[in-house]
Design an enzyme around this catalytic site. Structure first.
Site, PDB file in Angstrom:
ATOM      1  N   HIS A 148       0.777  -0.887  -0.191  1.00  0.00           N
ATOM      2  CA  HIS A 148       0.043  -0.080  -0.248  1.00  0.00           C
ATOM      3  C   HIS A 148       1.140   1.029   0.377  1.00  0.00           C
ATOM      4  O   HIS A 148       2.277   1.133   0.651  1.00  0.00           O
ATOM      5  CB  HIS A 148      -0.450  -0.020   1.538  1.00  0.00           C
ATOM      6  N   ASP A 191      -7.818  -5.353   0.563  1.00  0.00           N
ATOM      7  CA  ASP A 191      -8.655  -6.353  -0.532  1.00  0.00           C
ATOM      8  C   ASP A 191      -7.707  -7.533  -0.751  1.00  0.00           C
ATOM      9  O   ASP A 191      -8.514  -8.906  -1.358  1.00  0.00           O
ATOM     10  CB  ASP A 191      -7.416  -5.781  -2.424  1.00  0.00           C
TER      11      ASP A 191
HETATM   12  C1  SDX Z   1      -6.467   0.122  -2.985  1.00  0.00           C
HETATM   13  O1  SDX Z   1      -4.278   4.265  -2.062  1.00  0.00           O
HETATM   14  C2  SDX Z   1      -5.703   3.461  -1.706  1.00  0.00           C
HETATM   15  O2  SDX Z   1      -5.774   4.295  -0.384  1.00  0.00           O
HETATM   16  C3  SDX Z   1      -6.402   2.394  -2.916  1.00  0.00           C
HETATM   17  C4  SDX Z   1      -7.227   1.580  -1.328  1.00  0.00           C
HETATM   18  C5  SDX Z   1      -8.560   2.364  -0.842  1.00  0.00           C
HETATM   19  O3  SDX Z   1      -8.820   2.296  -0.363  1.00  0.00           O
HETATM   20  O4  SDX Z   1      -9.004   3.115  -1.954  1.00  0.00           O
HETATM   21  O5  SDX Z   1      -6.636   1.241   0.216  1.00  0.00           O
HETATM   22  C6  SDX Z   1      -7.738   0.627  -2.378  1.00  0.00           C
HETATM   23  O6  SDX Z   1      -6.534   0.673  -3.620  1.00  0.00           O
HETATM   24  C7  SDX Z   1      -5.678  -1.588  -2.193  1.00  0.00           C
HETATM   25  C8  SDX Z   1      -4.083  -1.523  -2.949  1.00  0.00           C
HETATM   26  C9  SDX Z   1      -4.928  -3.081  -3.816  1.00  0.00           C
HETATM   27  N1  SDX Z   1      -3.828  -3.121  -5.021  1.00  0.00           N
HETATM   28  C10 SDX Z   1      -3.083  -4.572  -4.442  1.00  0.00           C
HETATM   29  O7  SDX Z   1      -3.170  -5.192  -3.916  1.00  0.00           O
HETATM   30  C11 SDX Z   1      -1.845  -4.460  -6.170  1.00  0.00           C
HETATM   31  C12 SDX Z   1      -1.151  -4.760  -5.023  1.00  0.00           C
HETATM   32  N2  SDX Z   1      -0.313  -3.427  -4.932  1.00  0.00           N
HETATM   33  C13 SDX Z   1       0.801  -3.366  -5.143  1.00  0.00           C
HETATM   34  O8  SDX Z   1       0.530  -2.994  -6.521  1.00  0.00           O
HETATM   35  C14 SDX Z   1       1.275  -1.616  -4.452  1.00  0.00           C
HETATM   36  O9  SDX Z   1       1.182  -2.017  -3.320  1.00  0.00           O
HETATM   37  C15 SDX Z   1       0.319  -0.704  -5.044  1.00  0.00           C
HETATM   38  C16 SDX Z   1      -0.165  -0.548  -6.229  1.00  0.00           C
HETATM   39  C17 SDX Z   1      -0.680  -0.728  -3.819  1.00  0.00           C
HETATM   40  C18 SDX Z   1       1.107   0.208  -3.997  1.00  0.00           C
HETATM   41  O10 SDX Z   1       2.145   0.810  -4.861  1.00  0.00           O
HETATM   42  P1  SDX Z   1       3.448   1.800  -4.675  1.00  0.00           P
HETATM   43  O11 SDX Z   1       3.141   2.334  -3.612  1.00  0.00           O
HETATM   44  O12 SDX Z   1       3.443   2.883  -5.893  1.00  0.00           O
HETATM   45  O13 SDX Z   1       4.897   1.107  -4.056  1.00  0.00           O
HETATM   46  P2  SDX Z   1       5.841   0.870  -5.100  1.00  0.00           P
HETATM   47  O14 SDX Z   1       5.519   0.294  -6.870  1.00  0.00           O
HETATM   48  O15 SDX Z   1       6.885   1.434  -4.975  1.00  0.00           O
HETATM   49  O16 SDX Z   1       6.177  -0.641  -4.147  1.00  0.00           O
HETATM   50  C19 SDX Z   1       7.513  -0.866  -3.390  1.00  0.00           C
HETATM   51  C20 SDX Z   1       8.495  -1.712  -3.693  1.00  0.00           C
HETATM   52  C21 SDX Z   1       8.715  -2.236  -5.229  1.00  0.00           C
HETATM   53  O17 SDX Z   1       9.347  -3.075  -4.535  1.00  0.00           O
HETATM   54  P3  SDX Z   1      11.456  -2.247  -5.384  1.00  0.00           P
HETATM   55  O18 SDX Z   1      11.263  -1.380  -6.667  1.00  0.00           O
HETATM   56  O19 SDX Z   1      11.909  -0.965  -4.048  1.00  0.00           O
HETATM   57  O20 SDX Z   1      12.456  -3.393  -5.344  1.00  0.00           O
HETATM   58  O21 SDX Z   1       7.506  -2.827  -2.590  1.00  0.00           O
HETATM   59  C22 SDX Z   1       7.379  -3.739  -4.592  1.00  0.00           C
HETATM   60  C23 SDX Z   1       7.585  -2.787  -5.635  1.00  0.00           C
HETATM   61  O22 SDX Z   1       8.059  -3.635  -6.397  1.00  0.00           O
HETATM   62  N3  SDX Z   1       5.538  -4.000  -3.758  1.00  0.00           N
HETATM   63  C24 SDX Z   1       5.452  -5.847  -4.633  1.00  0.00           C
HETATM   64  C25 SDX Z   1       4.559  -5.551  -3.667  1.00  0.00           C
HETATM   65  N4  SDX Z   1       3.758  -3.995  -4.187  1.00  0.00           N
HETATM   66  C26 SDX Z   1       5.098  -3.353  -3.762  1.00  0.00           C
HETATM   67  N5  SDX Z   1       6.132  -7.137  -4.724  1.00  0.00           N
HETATM   68  C27 SDX Z   1       5.346  -7.506  -5.204  1.00  0.00           C
HETATM   69  N6  SDX Z   1       3.804  -7.810  -4.432  1.00  0.00           N
HETATM   70  C28 SDX Z   1       3.092  -6.610  -3.965  1.00  0.00           C
HETATM   71  N7  SDX Z   1       2.094  -6.560  -3.944  1.00  0.00           N
END
Ligand code: SDX
Length: 395
Positions: free
Chosen positions: A274, A331
């Site tokens: 998140h 989720d």
């Molecule tokens: C909702 O914003 C809100 O409030 C949304 C929400 C709401 O109530 O409206 O809470 C609802 O949308 C919840 C989130 C649902 N989405 C998912 O579950 C999809 C999977 N999650 C990821 O796509 C991600 O965590 C996000 C999109 C939720 C957040 O993305 P960020 O803040 O841009 O995080 P990032 O991509 O910068 O990640 C930082 C690191 C990265 O690794 P490095 O490049 O540092 O090596 O963490 C890794 C990412 O690759 N990472 C994950 C991951 N989420 C982040 N790696 C594996 N699996 C994941 N799910």
């Protein structure tokens, strides 16, 4: 960064306004709606009471809640043009239908037309504000009907007329399945609606405010929010999570799925991570407890709870996730609750919209109190003043 300085990629940590609607403590994993902790509201409140709180800024008296509930119940019907759109999109994913249907409903809503006329002349006084709140309540009432009607039409069933004597969650289940829902299912859906009602300014709420900031109409602003919510990185994650669990099928396969997500460029694990929470999402915790209660009473359909627990254990123990402070988000468990209620997974994100519509419109109304059109900048890094070359002289 760039020649112009720091770029706020994805607007990370950019503050677009002050708000008193909801607050998130990402470090400690705490969520408040208008100052009330989400745990207290989940335990004691209903979606109607939470919707009133988010829209009007205070918990309603018994009389205020009864009047609000009755206004919602009277506004559940859809314009015939909207039902036609739902019929034409019966075989499309319900998020396409919700987006098109809410925009269509707005095209035929006289209040919406009247407010647009006033906004066009720059007028937004007490009368216009009252009109905006009336439209806000219609949006809350109708989003549920839109999603339930689509479900009926997509299965070749006649839509069921909304019942004024049923609360929001019970009426939705009645509209979907055409019969009175059982108590624990109503509690489960009401809890889901309470927990998704608002969450400060995620992508969909930003989209709603960007469109509304141009003084476009409220229905079109909500259509934009639905479009943003659809993506798997946002609202689409709950459907993706359950589809993944159903594909895994067996808890023993959880480890390999989780490890695949730790590889560079690997598929992100849906329902985990998140932008704001760097702790366990408090909403996820509440939904997990409900899923456990439901499963204890009715059994773990298709092993989903066992699979989710196996995945969660991996996420909470692997260094990859711990180092990045990645935890289950709302989720991760929300889809399992809806799956137990017999709701097909393509309706999980639409139900997210059925709940969040009140947060979206509350933020728009708050922003309109001090409106300023969104117009950020981009840092140009290309060339300038190139000489135009006629096409037959180009290499
Ligand atoms: C909702 O914003 C809100 O409030 C949304 C929400 C709401 O109530 O409206 O809470 C609802 O949308 C919840 C989130 C649902 N989405 C998912 O579950 C999809 C999977 N999650 C990821 O796509 C991600 O965590 C996000 C999109 C939720 C957040 O993305 P960020 O803040 O841009 O995080 P990032 O991509 O910068 O990640 C930082 C690191 C990265 O690794 P490095 O490049 O540092 O090596 O963490 C890794 C990412 O690759 N990472 C994950 C991951 N989420 C982040 N790696 C594996 N699996 C994941 N799910």
């Amino acid at each position: 960064s760039s020649p112009c300085g720091e770029i706020a990629h994805g607007l990370e940590d950019v503050l677009i306004k002050t708000t008193s609607i909801s607050d998130i403590d990402g470090e400690r994993g705490i969520l408040w709606y208008r100052g009330y902790r989400i745990e207290d509201l989940a335990r004691n409140s209903t979606y109607e009471e939470v919707a009133y709180l988010l829209l009007y800024g205070k918990l309603p008296t018994r009389g205020e809640l009864d009047e609000f509930t009755s206004r919602l119940a009277k506004n559940r019907d859809l314009n015939p043009a909207t039902v036609e759109v739902l019929k034409n999109l019966a075989y499309a994913h319900p998020m396409f239908a919700a987006e098109a249907a809410i925009a269509t409903e707005g095209a035929f809503d006289d209040d919406n037309r009247k407010l647009s006329e006033s906004l066009r002349t720059g007028k937004y006084g007490d009368e216009e504000k009252a009109l905006a709140y009336r439209i806000a309540e219609k949006l809350v009432a109708k989003m549920a009907t839109i999603v339930a009607y689509h479900y009926r039409l997509s299965r070749g069933l006649e839509p069921v007329r909304p019942r004024e004597d049923l609360p929001h969650a019970a009426n939705f289940l009645y509209l979907m399945f055409g019969k009175m829902p059982e108590r624990l299912a109503v509690r489960g859906l009401d809890l889901y609606l309470i927990l998704h009602a608002d969450h400060e300014v995620p992508a969909s709420t930003l989209a709603a405010q960007v469109v509304a900031s141009t003084l476009s109409d409220l229905y079109s602003s909500i259509a934009a929010a639905v479009a943003a919510l659809k993506g798997p990185l946002h609202g689409g994650a709950n459907e993706a999570v359950v589809r993944t669990y159903l594909e895994i099928g067996d808890p023993s396969r959880a480890k390999s799925i989780v490890e695949a997500a730790t590889k560079p460029g690997g598929p992100k694990l849906m329902g985990v991570g998140h932008r704001v929470y760097k702790a366990y999402d408090p909403r996820a915790r509440i939904l997990k407890d409900f899923a456990r209660d439901y499963m204890t009473k009715y059994g773990d359909r298709d092993n989903l709870f066992a699979i989710a627990v196996a995945i969660e254990q991996e996420v909470l123990s692997l260094p990859y996730f711990r180092q990045r402070r990645l935890y289950p988000n709302v989720d991760f468990w929300s889809g399992i609750v809806l799956y137990y209620l017999g709701i097909p997974y393509e309706y999980y994100t639409p139900l997210f919209a059925v709940s969040r519509v009140v947060g979206w419109v509350a933020h728009i109304l708050e922003y309109w109190d001090n409106n300023r059109i969104f117009r950020p900048r981009a840092c140009y890094v290309g060339p300038h003043d190139l000489k135009y070359v006629p096409i037959n002289e180009r290499a």
